[in-house]
Design a protein around this motif. Structure first.
Motif, PDB file in Angstrom:
ATOM      1  N   VAL B 173      41.335  25.002  28.552  1.00 57.60           N
ATOM      2  CA  VAL B 173      40.013  24.709  29.101  1.00 57.60           C
ATOM      3  C   VAL B 173      38.977  25.479  28.282  1.00 57.60           C
ATOM      4  O   VAL B 173      39.156  26.679  28.045  1.00 57.60           O
ATOM      5  N   ALA B 174      37.946  24.777  27.822  1.00 54.80           N
ATOM      6  CA  ALA B 174      36.877  25.429  27.052  1.00 54.80           C
ATOM      7  C   ALA B 174      35.562  25.275  27.814  1.00 54.80           C
ATOM      8  O   ALA B 174      35.161  24.165  28.145  1.00 54.80           O
ATOM      9  N   ILE B 175      34.945  26.423  28.104  1.00 52.22           N
ATOM     10  CA  ILE B 175      33.700  26.432  28.871  1.00 52.22           C
ATOM     11  C   ILE B 175      32.576  26.913  27.967  1.00 52.22           C
ATOM     12  O   ILE B 175      32.632  28.028  27.440  1.00 52.22           O
ATOM     13  N   SER B 176      31.559  26.077  27.753  1.00 48.95           N
ATOM     14  CA  SER B 176      30.481  26.488  26.858  1.00 48.95           C
ATOM     15  C   SER B 176      29.295  27.012  27.656  1.00 48.95           C
ATOM     16  O   SER B 176      29.033  26.581  28.772  1.00 48.95           O
ATOM     17  N   ILE B 182      37.519  30.379  26.316  1.00 52.01           N
ATOM     18  CA  ILE B 182      38.656  29.505  26.059  1.00 52.01           C
ATOM     19  C   ILE B 182      39.813  30.011  26.915  1.00 52.01           C
ATOM     20  O   ILE B 182      40.286  31.137  26.732  1.00 52.01           O
ATOM     21  N   VAL B 183      40.254  29.162  27.834  1.00 47.91           N
ATOM     22  CA  VAL B 183      41.266  29.551  28.820  1.00 47.91           C
ATOM     23  C   VAL B 183      42.562  28.800  28.536  1.00 47.91           C
ATOM     24  O   VAL B 183      42.559  27.576  28.396  1.00 47.91           O
ATOM     25  N   SER B 184      43.671  29.545  28.430  1.00 47.73           N
ATOM     26  CA  SER B 184      44.984  28.932  28.172  1.00 47.73           C
ATOM     27  C   SER B 184      46.081  29.838  28.676  1.00 47.73           C
ATOM     28  O   SER B 184      45.817  30.952  29.132  1.00 47.73           O
ATOM     29  N   ASN B 185      47.329  29.363  28.589  1.00 45.19           N
ATOM     30  CA  ASN B 185      48.469  30.220  28.913  1.00 45.19           C
ATOM     31  C   ASN B 185      49.007  30.948  27.688  1.00 45.19           C
ATOM     32  O   ASN B 185      49.909  31.772  27.799  1.00 45.19           O
ATOM     33  N   VAL B 189      42.053  35.210  28.051  1.00 45.43           N
ATOM     34  CA  VAL B 189      40.828  34.428  27.889  1.00 45.43           C
ATOM     35  C   VAL B 189      40.101  34.890  26.620  1.00 45.43           C
ATOM     36  O   VAL B 189      39.942  36.080  26.377  1.00 45.43           O
ATOM     37  N   ILE B 190      39.717  33.912  25.787  1.00 49.58           N
ATOM     38  CA  ILE B 190      39.013  34.203  24.539  1.00 49.58           C
ATOM     39  C   ILE B 190      37.526  33.961  24.756  1.00 49.58           C
ATOM     40  O   ILE B 190      37.120  32.852  25.127  1.00 49.58           O
ATOM     41  N   GLN B 191      36.709  35.014  24.586  1.00 49.75           N
ATOM     42  CA  GLN B 191      35.259  34.875  24.711  1.00 49.75           C
ATOM     43  C   GLN B 191      34.656  34.755  23.319  1.00 49.75           C
ATOM     44  O   GLN B 191      34.818  35.647  22.487  1.00 49.75           O
ATOM     45  N   THR B 221      47.098  23.968  17.225  1.00 53.22           N
ATOM     46  CA  THR B 221      47.408  23.998  18.653  1.00 53.22           C
ATOM     47  C   THR B 221      46.114  23.850  19.476  1.00 53.22           C
ATOM     48  O   THR B 221      45.026  24.151  18.976  1.00 53.22           O
ATOM     49  N   PRO B 222      46.247  23.452  20.737  1.00 50.45           N
ATOM     50  CA  PRO B 222      45.045  23.256  21.564  1.00 50.45           C
ATOM     51  C   PRO B 222      44.133  24.487  21.648  1.00 50.45           C
ATOM     52  O   PRO B 222      42.919  24.374  21.461  1.00 50.45           O
ATOM     53  N   VAL B 223      44.700  25.637  21.897  1.00 49.01           N
ATOM     54  CA  VAL B 223      43.856  26.825  22.078  1.00 49.01           C
ATOM     55  C   VAL B 223      43.186  27.232  20.774  1.00 49.01           C
ATOM     56  O   VAL B 223      42.008  27.616  20.756  1.00 49.01           O
ATOM     57  N   ILE B 224      43.883  27.086  19.655  1.00 50.84           N
ATOM     58  CA  ILE B 224      43.265  27.402  18.356  1.00 50.84           C
ATOM     59  C   ILE B 224      42.222  26.349  18.004  1.00 50.84           C
ATOM     60  O   ILE B 224      41.146  26.663  17.470  1.00 50.84           O
ATOM     61  N   ALA B 225      42.496  25.098  18.351  1.00 50.52           N
ATOM     62  CA  ALA B 225      41.523  24.025  18.101  1.00 50.52           C
ATOM     63  C   ALA B 225      40.214  24.313  18.838  1.00 50.52           C
ATOM     64  O   ALA B 225      39.121  24.229  18.267  1.00 50.52           O
ATOM     65  N   ALA B 226      40.321  24.674  20.102  1.00 59.56           N
ATOM     66  CA  ALA B 226      39.121  24.972  20.891  1.00 59.56           C
ATOM     67  C   ALA B 226      38.399  26.198  20.340  1.00 59.56           C
ATOM     68  O   ALA B 226      37.173  26.199  20.197  1.00 59.56           O
ATOM     69  N   THR B 227      39.167  27.221  19.984  1.00 60.38           N
ATOM     70  CA  THR B 227      38.552  28.442  19.455  1.00 60.38           C
ATOM     71  C   THR B 227      37.885  28.183  18.112  1.00 60.38           C
ATOM     72  O   THR B 227      36.749  28.622  17.870  1.00 60.38           O
TER      73      THR B 227
END
Lengths: 275, 275, 275
Positions: B173-176, B182-185, B189-191, B221-227
């Motif tokens: 989940v990515a919240i702007s 960036i929220v993942s398992n 959480v990546i700010q 990967t999804p989390v790296i893509a969002a980040t």
């Protein structure tokens, strides 16, 4: 006796000067149905070139507007059921009353069946000019091509010979790429050089080029219309890229250059040859 | 033994470098269905980042195009009945063949019932990544929120804890917002910090960010893509705002900066922390 | 005793200052249904002016969104069947709950029957303000006009007298052209001067003006809303044209100027007179 290529080159260049001048004077009304990505950009490019674009893409007004427009431009980028109905009506009307119209078969190929079938139906109404990238034109001409979505995997120089076969369905074929090729029965193949490698990095430039061809087709012959529009774009792209290599600024400067083209700039920068 | 946050930070940063490099090399085809306001801007942002965007949003071509695309991006900004049909087909296809896809639930909330119901149906097809503003993500996560139209009335930092619950339906989940989360398992959480207060004053930046996440998800990967996508935007926004505070010029410069990002700029300006 | 035109001029100018200030403070939510060419540009102009635009144009959400918006803006540029349904719902809702709404009857006239009939239906819901070019307003007011597509063949000064008759259906009529004319029962006709001959060479400026009038109508009276929006545009256009005469750059600078307007700039450049 036949004219030399030099004589033909000068004849074409003079006709392009006249076409640009006529466009400035007449500001022809162009009936445009294009895709959601392109509509704003296409309208701004045509206004910059001094044409009068009007995006009318509903089936209820397609016939009456085609009748008053100077030319019609149909682009298959993001078709909807309602827009497709409008395109079929506009194409049939244009063909019936002999109004010049341009078909841009965006994404034509094996993957995008629906639009390709619609394109085949539109081809039956004998577009004046068909323009597209090498994958689209190559596939239309019967070549086996694996297009990458709506982009191209071919070089324009690979398909202009096959494109000759399309002249049974239209009067002129324009293939855009690193160099552009204008195919007709009026002249040898015309190769237009210029532009910039940044141009494909701005969305809808091809769509705008198709609409500009339509604008020119309202004031000159199909082959001169295609050549004039491609030269207009090739020069603007070359001059914009000479100013900046940053994409956002390039896009702004490209519109500046479309706007600022004149006979002097054409004379100095028009770069094409007959094959 | 567990990695320290410093080790994780370096691991993420290295993966972001690799993702940006892979995007430049592969130029992945991104199947995009977005809103009428955003389509031109989204295409230009993806081209500037060196992805290959294609807006195919009709139900007749949605499945076949999803199959050849590297990733899919669905945005609920201005849905039509026909586009919604296409979105449902694309989401189901992407889920079936395990193609990464991004959902941007624009305007999700109590006021806009129809799109919210469509979004709920799309969520059943397990989006790879869900991205949105704090009001949208907060409401999706079951928080009571009074959104202001398609804008937000919450700060992103208020909802990233609730967003954890969405990980049952998606991988990331990515919240702007002022800062992005960036929220993942996979990681804490990546700010992501950076950007500019001018960014929300340019329409469709959030929509373009969602599509850029999709582009990156085709190569990592999804989390790296969002980040990676959030860093790409945050850096471009910060550098553009350092150049100009006028909105029209900011928008042009922002595209320049999206285009000019490279590993050196990333190394110098990437600003994120693990919470 | 009656106020002099000088007193009225000062009264209007003070009200415009207050309207601009209120717009900055309240950032009203504007429910916009506009055409495919204009949507991105309209959203960016409203964000630059500090309003909160939201393009919601489906029939399933039109009523609920009209209820929460500060004002509604309907533009007939590229109507679809579904969008027309949404417009009729929004107009009826706005009329019922007395929410200010602006009608922009793009292309109204003899050639484009369908939209003209839709416009007639929308007029029955008593728009707060009707804005358009001279051909559109003249035809709406019963004048025989041969419009050129969606452009105009009349000068705005030719029709502001006929426009008086439209005040039976709306509270204010705004006619844009070389000079703009604001017609109401509150004041003598207000003529707004300024702008640039480049403005009509940028697509959708008129559409954006209509939406900006709607934004102002959320914070002031109809006639002041129309006057404030027209002055905002006329000043931005004049200042942008003083910076550049190239079309692409003009468009960027125009948004800069819409963004940078403040009370000082208004005081120095507001140019209007009472007829």
């Amino acid at each position: 006796m036949n004219k030399t290529n030099t004589e033909l080159h000068n004849e074409i260049l003079d006709a392009v000067y006249d076409a640009w001048t006529a466009l400035q004077q007449q500001q022809p009304l162009v009936h445009i149905m294009t895709n959601a990505v392109a509509s704003n950009y296409v309208a701004n490019i045509l206004l910059a070139a001094n044409a009068s674009p009007a995006m009318i893409d509903n089936p209820f007004e397609a016939e009456s507007f085609t009748r008053i427009a100077g030319a019609v431009s149909l682009n298959l980028g993001t078709p909807t059921s309602e827009q497709v109905q409008a395109m079929l009506i506009a194409a049939e009307t244009a063909n019936t009353i002999q109004k010049p119209w341009v078909l841009d078969p965006v994404g034509y190929g094996a993957i995008l069946h629906w639009r390709s079938e619609v394109t085949d139906q539109l081809m039956a109404f004998q577009p004046t000019i068909v323009r597209g990238n090498a994958s689209e034109i190559g596939t239309l001409a019967g070549k086996q091509v694996t297009g990458k979505g709506v982009g191209t995997t071919l070089d324009s120089s690979e398909v202009y010979q096959q494109a000759q076969s399309l002249l049974n369905h239209c009067q002129c074929v324009a293939i855009s790429g690193v160099s552009d090729f204008i195919v007709s029965n009026d002249y040898p193949v015309i190769q237009v050089n210029g532009g910039s490698e940044l141009q494909p990095r701005v969305t809808a430039t091809g769509c705008a080029l198709g609409a500009l061809i339509a604008a020119y087709s309202a004031v000159t012959t199909p082959v001169i219309a295609a050549t004039a529009a491609h030269l207009h774009f090739a020069i603007a792209g070359k001059l914009a890229a000479a100013t900046t290599q940053s994409l956002g600024s390039f896009n702004v400067t490209f519109i500046d250059q479309i706007h600022q083209l004149n006979l002097e700039v054409l004379r100095e920068h028009a770069d094409f040859q007959l094959l």
